[in-house]
Design a protein around this motif. Structure first.
Motif, PDB file in Angstrom:
ATOM      1  N   PHE A  61     -56.735  40.061   7.713  1.00 22.76           N
ATOM      2  CA  PHE A  61     -56.041  40.584   6.546  1.00 22.76           C
ATOM      3  C   PHE A  61     -56.186  42.094   6.502  1.00 22.76           C
ATOM      4  N   GLU A  62     -55.291  42.739   5.765  1.00 26.01           N
ATOM      5  CA  GLU A  62     -55.332  44.188   5.594  1.00 26.01           C
ATOM      6  C   GLU A  62     -54.773  44.535   4.216  1.00 26.01           C
ATOM      7  N   LYS A  63     -54.665  45.811   3.946  1.00 29.13           N
ATOM      8  CA  LYS A  63     -54.161  46.280   2.662  1.00 29.13           C
ATOM      9  C   LYS A  63     -52.789  45.683   2.370  1.00 29.13           C
ATOM     10  N   GLY A  64     -52.614  45.185   1.154  1.00 29.54           N
ATOM     11  CA  GLY A  64     -51.350  44.596   0.739  1.00 29.54           C
ATOM     12  C   GLY A  64     -51.328  43.085   0.821  1.00 29.54           C
ATOM     13  N   ASP A  65     -52.313  42.480   1.482  1.00 31.11           N
ATOM     14  CA  ASP A  65     -52.380  41.032   1.657  1.00 31.11           C
ATOM     15  C   ASP A  65     -52.240  40.318   0.313  1.00 31.11           C
ATOM     16  N   LEU A  66     -51.335  39.337   0.218  1.00 29.73           N
ATOM     17  CA  LEU A  66     -51.073  38.589  -1.010  1.00 29.73           C
ATOM     18  C   LEU A  66     -51.157  37.096  -0.732  1.00 29.73           C
ATOM     19  N   VAL A  67     -52.070  36.420  -1.433  1.00 30.07           N
ATOM     20  CA  VAL A  67     -52.309  34.991  -1.202  1.00 30.07           C
ATOM     21  C   VAL A  67     -52.533  34.288  -2.531  1.00 30.07           C
ATOM     22  N   ILE A  68     -52.006  33.062  -2.651  1.00 30.98           N
ATOM     23  CA  ILE A  68     -52.363  32.194  -3.773  1.00 30.98           C
ATOM     24  C   ILE A  68     -53.071  30.972  -3.214  1.00 30.98           C
ATOM     25  N   THR A  69     -54.180  30.600  -3.842  1.00 36.08           N
ATOM     26  CA  THR A  69     -54.917  29.398  -3.453  1.00 36.08           C
ATOM     27  C   THR A  69     -54.974  28.454  -4.639  1.00 36.08           C
ATOM     28  N   GLU A 129     -49.540  32.525   1.924  1.00 37.62           N
ATOM     29  CA  GLU A 129     -49.536  33.968   2.179  1.00 37.62           C
ATOM     30  C   GLU A 129     -48.089  34.455   2.036  1.00 37.62           C
ATOM     31  N   PHE A 130     -47.895  35.488   1.193  1.00 45.66           N
ATOM     32  CA  PHE A 130     -46.552  36.016   0.958  1.00 45.66           C
ATOM     33  C   PHE A 130     -46.379  37.360   1.673  1.00 45.66           C
ATOM     34  N   TYR A 131     -45.157  37.638   2.068  1.00 45.83           N
ATOM     35  CA  TYR A 131     -44.868  38.866   2.795  1.00 45.83           C
ATOM     36  C   TYR A 131     -43.538  39.445   2.317  1.00 45.83           C
ATOM     37  N   GLY A 132     -43.120  40.537   2.947  1.00 46.58           N
ATOM     38  CA  GLY A 132     -41.808  41.118   2.676  1.00 46.58           C
ATOM     39  C   GLY A 132     -41.639  41.669   1.269  1.00 46.58           C
ATOM     40  N   TYR A 170     -42.933  33.218   2.684  1.00 48.77           N
ATOM     41  CA  TYR A 170     -44.331  32.800   2.660  1.00 48.77           C
ATOM     42  C   TYR A 170     -44.663  31.939   3.869  1.00 48.77           C
ATOM     43  N   ASN A 171     -45.956  31.891   4.155  1.00 53.09           N
ATOM     44  CA  ASN A 171     -46.497  30.996   5.173  1.00 53.09           C
ATOM     45  C   ASN A 171     -47.542  30.111   4.511  1.00 53.09           C
ATOM     46  N   LEU A 172     -47.510  28.812   4.787  1.00 53.40           N
ATOM     47  CA  LEU A 172     -48.563  27.915   4.335  1.00 53.40           C
ATOM     48  C   LEU A 172     -49.768  28.112   5.255  1.00 53.40           C
ATOM     49  N   LEU A 173     -50.959  28.059   4.698  1.00 52.57           N
ATOM     50  CA  LEU A 173     -52.145  28.413   5.466  1.00 52.57           C
ATOM     51  C   LEU A 173     -52.902  27.191   6.000  1.00 52.57           C
ATOM     52  N   ALA A 174     -53.628  26.483   5.162  1.00 55.22           N
ATOM     53  CA  ALA A 174     -54.374  25.313   5.641  1.00 55.22           C
ATOM     54  C   ALA A 174     -53.406  24.281   6.201  1.00 55.22           C
ATOM     55  N   SER A 175     -53.864  23.495   7.146  1.00 59.26           N
ATOM     56  CA  SER A 175     -53.002  22.502   7.795  1.00 59.26           C
ATOM     57  C   SER A 175     -52.650  21.380   6.826  1.00 59.26           C
ATOM     58  N   PRO A 176     -51.558  20.653   7.093  1.00 62.58           N
ATOM     59  CA  PRO A 176     -51.119  19.589   6.177  1.00 62.58           C
ATOM     60  C   PRO A 176     -52.182  18.531   5.918  1.00 62.58           C
ATOM     61  N   GLY A 177     -53.018  18.268   6.913  1.00 61.67           N
ATOM     62  CA  GLY A 177     -54.024  17.228   6.750  1.00 61.67           C
ATOM     63  C   GLY A 177     -55.341  17.707   6.184  1.00 61.67           C
ATOM     64  N   TYR A 178     -55.402  18.987   5.784  1.00 60.90           N
ATOM     65  CA  TYR A 178     -56.689  19.520   5.333  1.00 60.90           C
ATOM     66  C   TYR A 178     -57.091  18.930   3.985  1.00 60.90           C
ATOM     67  N   VAL A 179     -58.342  18.486   3.894  1.00 59.02           N
ATOM     68  CA  VAL A 179     -58.904  17.978   2.646  1.00 59.02           C
ATOM     69  C   VAL A 179     -60.281  18.603   2.464  1.00 59.02           C
ATOM     70  N   ASN A 180     -60.552  19.093   1.279  1.00 58.52           N
ATOM     71  CA  ASN A 180     -61.857  19.669   0.993  1.00 58.52           C
ATOM     72  C   ASN A 180     -62.878  18.545   0.852  1.00 58.52           C
ATOM     73  N   VAL A 181     -63.768  18.427   1.821  1.00 56.35           N
ATOM     74  CA  VAL A 181     -64.770  17.356   1.802  1.00 56.35           C
ATOM     75  C   VAL A 181     -66.169  17.899   1.516  1.00 56.35           C
TER      76      VAL A 181
END
Length: 298
Positions: A61-69, A129-132, A170-181
């Motif tokens: 990541f660098e300056k300007g990075d925009l993410v929603i979790t 992650e959002f861009y543009g 935008y780009n989706l980050l964690a994989s579709p099968g990701y589950v917080n265990v």
């Protein structure tokens, strides 16, 4: 008002009387701890660079990075090593919004007018992650929340959410099968793993040593790590190395062979193979693409 992160290990959450909170965090480095919380989080990097972990996703990541979790999605923005040096005069700044899921209740999200907002909420469970132009707009709007009071603050947040919800940048980050265990002391154990790898990825990683730090055998450690990271330990280490390689390729100070060894790969062929597996293009193609973008912008 900016808040200096004098104790980066502590992260405040919402009280029962708050719909959301806005923080302007300034410090020598970002919170170095792997963590998650029940609130949604919108984060902008106003100053600083490093490596971002969201679920099983790893990226620089660098300056300007925009993410929603979304709620309970593990994440970590780890500043580059230079920020942790004793005599460093580097600083970081992050603009962060935490908001409760009660702001976007299930009954509200079922309404026709909230179709795109509902899609945003659903996608946020993987991190976005959002861009543009979207990133530019939200980077301009976020600081304005600090000047608002009362319901005007809510309106400003809804304006930001509307921009994000209607964006296709935008780009989706964690994989579709990701589950917080993660349970119990998992976060602490995984923090030990992350710290070890970040400190040692430029050299040979010892599976025996990292396993011993968790009082495990190498075999039991690998069994423990994979379901929690949603990937093998080897893949995780390679993603860290390739993330660092992408930074070096953009800086254009080293040739590809030098970068390979700087990132912990003993063979250029293995570096090229792992880079293409993770980035979906060769190191040469990656550098050429971004040099062309840089030239067109200037």
């Amino acid at each position: 008002m900016r808040e200096f992160m004098s104790n980066p290990n502590i992260e405040k959450t919402l009280t029962n009387k708050q719909t959301f909170i806005f923080k302007d965090l300034v410090g020598p480095y970002f919170n170095p701890n792997w963590h998650f919380h029940p609130e949604f989080q919108i984060s902008i990097i106003a100053e600083g660079k490093g490596t971002r972990f969201v679920g099983d996703h790893v990226q620089s990541f660098e300056k300007g990075d925009l993410v929603i979790t979304g709620p309970n999605l593990p994440h970590l923005w780890r500043s580059d090593d230079a920020y942790f040096e004793k005599d460093s005069d580097l600083t970081t700044r992050g603009l962060v919004i935490y908001f409760d899921n009660e702001l976007l209740s299930e009954s509200l999200l079922e309404k026709e007018e909230f179709y795109n907002i509902n899609k945003l909420v659903e996608n946020s469970v993987r991190g976005m992650e959002f861009y543009g132009e979207t990133r530019q707009k939200v980077n301009q709007l976020m600081p304005e929340i600090a000047e608002e009071r009362g319901f005007s603050r809510i309106m400003k947040l809804l304006e930001i959410l509307d921009i994000l919800a209607n964006s296709e940048e935008y780009n989706l980050l964690a994989s579709p099968g990701y589950v917080n265990v993660f349970k119990g002391d998992d976060a602490e154990k995984m923090q030990i793993v992350y710290d070890y790898v970040m400190d040692n990825f430029k050299t040979k990683i010892s599976l025996e040593e990292i396993a011993s730090l968790l009082n495990m055998t190498p075999t039991s450690f690998c069994r423990y790590f994979k379901p929690r990271a949603n990937k093998t330990f080897t893949r995780f280490v390679n993603e860290i190395r390739i993330g660092h390689a992408r930074k070096l390729l953009l800086e254009d100070n080293f040739n590809i062979s030098q970068i390979s060894y700087e990132c912990g790969f003993n063979a250029l062929s293995n570096f090229n193979r792992q880079f293409k597996s993770i980035v979906k293009m060769s190191p040469h193609e990656f550098r050429k693409l971004f040099l062309n973008i840089k030239t067109s912008i200037s």
